[in-house]
Design a protein around this motif. Structure first.
Motif, PDB file in Angstrom:
ATOM      1  N   LYS C  77       0.920  -1.202   0.084  1.00  0.00           N
ATOM      2  CA  LYS C  77      -0.069   0.092   0.059  1.00  0.00           C
ATOM      3  C   LYS C  77       1.214   1.259  -0.058  1.00  0.00           C
ATOM      4  CE  LYS C  77      -3.828  -2.596   1.837  1.00  0.00           C
ATOM      5  NZ  LYS C  77      -3.454  -3.845   1.611  1.00  0.00           N
ATOM      6  N   PRO C  78       1.649   1.209  -1.015  1.00  0.00           N
ATOM      7  CA  PRO C  78       3.043   2.795  -1.294  1.00  0.00           C
ATOM      8  C   PRO C  78       1.748   3.815  -1.130  1.00  0.00           C
ATOM      9  CG  PRO C  78       2.438   1.670  -2.872  1.00  0.00           C
ATOM     10  CD  PRO C  78       1.458   0.968  -2.300  1.00  0.00           C
ATOM     11  N   TYR C  79       0.479   3.903  -1.501  1.00  0.00           N
ATOM     12  CA  TYR C  79      -0.120   4.968  -1.598  1.00  0.00           C
ATOM     13  C   TYR C  79      -0.268   5.312   0.242  1.00  0.00           C
ATOM     14  CZ  TYR C  79      -3.604   1.858  -0.719  1.00  0.00           C
ATOM     15  OH  TYR C  79      -4.472   0.049  -0.320  1.00  0.00           O
ATOM     16  N   ARG C  80      -0.494   5.274   1.105  1.00  0.00           N
ATOM     17  CA  ARG C  80      -0.094   5.127   2.216  1.00  0.00           C
ATOM     18  C   ARG C  80       0.816   6.171   2.692  1.00  0.00           C
ATOM     19  NH1 ARG C  80      -4.573   3.647   5.394  1.00  0.00           N
ATOM     20  NH2 ARG C  80      -5.475   1.478   5.019  1.00  0.00           N
ATOM     21  N   HIS C  81       2.116   6.523   1.945  1.00  0.00           N
ATOM     22  CA  HIS C  81       2.770   7.154   1.915  1.00  0.00           C
ATOM     23  C   HIS C  81       3.447   8.516   1.130  1.00  0.00           C
ATOM     24  CE1 HIS C  81       4.082   4.000   4.477  1.00  0.00           C
ATOM     25  NE2 HIS C  81       3.684   3.355   4.032  1.00  0.00           N
TER      26      HIS C  81
END
Lengths: 258, 311, 94
Positions: C77-81
């Protein structure tokens, strides 16, 4: 790969993608509407897992199709007759009991299904399945606990759970009907195959569900009605509304970056 | 004679030490904290609604995931803040009741509707941007659990503003319609964002005490100015028109000047007369009421289980 | 009478303003006694300004065999960073 195998594989993957997206969209509707804050947050994680899964399947489907389409082209520019998700995924969240029972029935199924799919002859499908099954084992743990607690909670919760089970039961036979694409991609008995033979999961699924429902004080209904046909685009009236909401921006302003 | 609780408390505040849950604290300090922290928690949770309104309609699957993760984070931040407030012996039920009865407030920005997809971008950019300015200063608040919650929240929120602004870049560089959508969102959300910092220092009912107790670390006007200073260049970069014609660099002050907020509107919206106040509370209360049977069932199940294990 | 007295987990706050952290465990008969033993066993060099003790059996811990389904799904879930959102240099300071 022959042309017809290619078409079958595309249709197969697309069906799995539609299943994941439509249930993910339904589950995301719980966001800010959960029965308490902790559960609200947990439900969003569930929805995120499904939408993430849908994206993997759509991306793969687009690649198989080889027409330069994107995941969003497939998700946003098909009508309800072209969506091939199983009908159980598109039913509205009538109440929390309904969403939980549906999730439980699907989680037991997905555990069995993904286990087999992770042995698929198709490498990409087996990778996606291996990843998805980790999520699904966790989902099942959650939904199994919820079924027990609500089944054995109050009179009201037990009634709501039983009503949900009665209502959902007629949508479960479809989980075990192999589509044309699935049949085309299934090997002979005992032979390695690309798709999962749905029929073969029925017995184990029923055994597990029956045992847990019994423990939870719920009764498996008579199978005296059933709704099937999602894989052929035969849907409930609910799907069109879901899609018209989901697709509104892409349809209003086609071809733009967002 | 040993030192009084008050003297110890005063010395702690004076020397920038944190106050912890079991420490003696003045009744008004506790009350003030409960008010501010629960208001902050409610803001996070009510803040799920305007953006949540677009989850089902997000125009790409990637944006849908990002938005859902972001709105979920707001819920998570509400949770951290409720649990920090619970260390002061305020219960979750009491806080929910105060929210439903209108006794507890939340950030008035969330009483405005999210009308277009661009609002989702503008909310991330401006509303989260304003919140971050405030929350960074609150990391050094004097109450330990609040400070630690703020540190965690700031760390997690870093993605919220960036995803909003990135979305605005795409829209501002898109078609005529998309650019108009972005401009319209900026124009509508700009003023309510400035209002998020609260009344002028001279009119702020709670500011004096809160500053003295180091619950608040910078004044409303200071924070608002920081926000304007950081945001104006970002508007310029997007190539959008300024939402306020009075925005102008002031060489002498070393800050941007900006126009006066409509304080009548501010008061109206805070006191319940905004476009979405009733919707926001109705939505929250409905979810809470619909969940009553679920919560009851959990209690009943636990009771049965412990009775069975005792037998 | 039970054979062994209870096991307690000890948490220390090293300085005011930071979280309590787990430092170890000890045996005691009552929570009060656990607290005094914690003081004698774990703060001999002024390691703490506040102590929590919790009965070990009251702690529910995640299981190693669940690690795959607990934590792996969070890895993608890279989009949380924040770093997932690439911004031009001029505005990269947010």
């Amino acid at each position: 790969m022959t042309n017809s195998t290619n078409t079958a594989l595309f249709n197969y993957v697309l069906g799995l993608a539609d299943d994941a997206l439509i249930l993910g969209q339904r589950t995301s509707e719980w966001c800010s509407r959960g029965p308490f804050l902790e559960e609200d947050i947990a439900l969003s994680n569930l929805a995120l897992d499904y939408i993430g899964r849908a994206r993997m399947f759509y991306q793969y489907a687009a690649q198989i199709q080889g027409m330069g389409k994107t995941e969003d082209d497939l998700a946003y520019f098909r009508d309800e007759r072209e969506f091939t998700n199983l009908v159980i995924n598109e039913l509205p969240n009538f109440d929390f009991a309904f969403s939980i029972v549906r999730q439980y029935l699907l989680d037991v199924h997905a555990c069995l299904y993904l286990e087999q799919l992770s042995n698929s002859k198709d490498q990409r499908l087996s990778e996606i399945a291996a990843k998805a099954i980790k999520e699904t084992r966790y989902h099942l743990k959650r939904s199994e606990t919820w079924v027990l607690q609500l089944g054995q909670g109050t009179e009201e919760s037990a009634k709501r759970m039983q009503d949900a089970l009665d209502e959902l039961w007629g949508y479960t036979p479809e989980l075990f009907i192999s589509s044309e694409a699935e049949l085309a991609l299934s090997g002979e008995e005992g032979e390695a195959s690309i798709a999962v033979n749905r029929e073969s999961l029925r017995h184990l699924w029923l055994e597990r569900v029956t045992a847990h429902m019994l423990t939870s004080g719920l009764v498996i209904p008579e199978q005296n009605w059933q709704v099937v046909g999602g894989r052929n685009g035969d849907h409930s009236e609910h799907l069109g509304h879901l899609l018209s909401e989901m697709q509104i921006l892409q349809r209003s302003y086609p071809g733009l970056e967002w | 004679m040993s030192e009084s609780g008050q003297a110890i408390f005063d010395r702690r505040i004076e020397s920038e030490q944190k106050v912890e849950p079991k420490d003696w604290m003045p009744a008004d300090y506790r009350k003030n904290l409960i008010r501010q922290m629960s208001q902050h928690a409610h803001s996070e949770v009510i803040g799920m609604q305007p953006e949540g309104n677009w989850i089902s309609r997000a125009p790409t699957l990637k944006r849908k995931m990002v938005l859902l993760a972001k709105v979920q984070d707001e819920g998570g931040h509400g949770l951290y803040l409720y649990s920090a407030t619970e260390t002061l012996n305020a219960t979750r039920d009491e806080m929910n009741e105060a929210l439903h009865s209108g006794k507890a407030k939340y950030a008035s920005i969330f009483n405005y509707p999210a009308l277009s997809w661009a609002d989702v971008g503008a909310i991330g950019w401006l509303v989260d941007g304003a919140a971050i300015v405030n929350q960074i200063s609150l990391q050094s608040t004097s109450y330990g659990p609040y400070s630690r919650a703020m540190i965690r929240i700031c760390k997690e929120e870093s993605f919220h503003q960036r995803q909003g602004y990135e979305m605005m870049i795409v829209l501002a560089n898109g078609t005529k319609e998309q650019k108009a959508m972005a401009q319209d969102a900026l124009n509508r959300i700009w003023w309510p964002s400035l209002m998020m910092f609260g009344p002028h220092d001279s009119d702020s009912a709670h500011s004096g005490r809160s500053m003295q107790w180091k619950i608040k670390r910078r004044t409303n006007d200071e924070l608002r100015q920081s926000f304007v200073d950081q945001t104006v260049p970002q508007i310029e970069f997007l190539g959008l028109e300024m939402p306020d014609p009075e925005i102008k660099w002031n060489e002498e002050r070393g800050h941007y000047d900006f126009g006066e907020i409509d304080w009548d509107e501010f008061k109206r919206v805070i006191s319940g007369d905004g476009p979405c106040n009733r919707d926001r509370i109705r939505h929250h209360k409905k979810a809470h009421d619909d969940g009553q049977w679920v919560r009851d069932a959990l209690v009943a199940y636990q009771t049965k289980k412990s009775a069975a294990s005792a037998a | 009478m039970k054979k062994n007295n209870d096991l307690y987990e000890v948490f220390l706050r090293s300085i005011r303003g930071v979280d309590h952290r787990h430092v170890g465990s000890l045996h005691a008969d009552t929570p009060e006694q656990a607290l005094t033993y914690a003081r004698d066993c774990y703060t001999r060099r002024s390691e703490g300004v506040s102590i929590w003790v919790v009965k070990s059996c009251d702690i529910t811990a995640s299981q190693e065999q669940d690690a795959e389904s607990f934590y792996d799904p969070m890895d993608d879930k890279p989009y949380r960073h924040a770093s997932y959102y690439v911004l031009p240099d001029e505005v990269d300071n947010m």
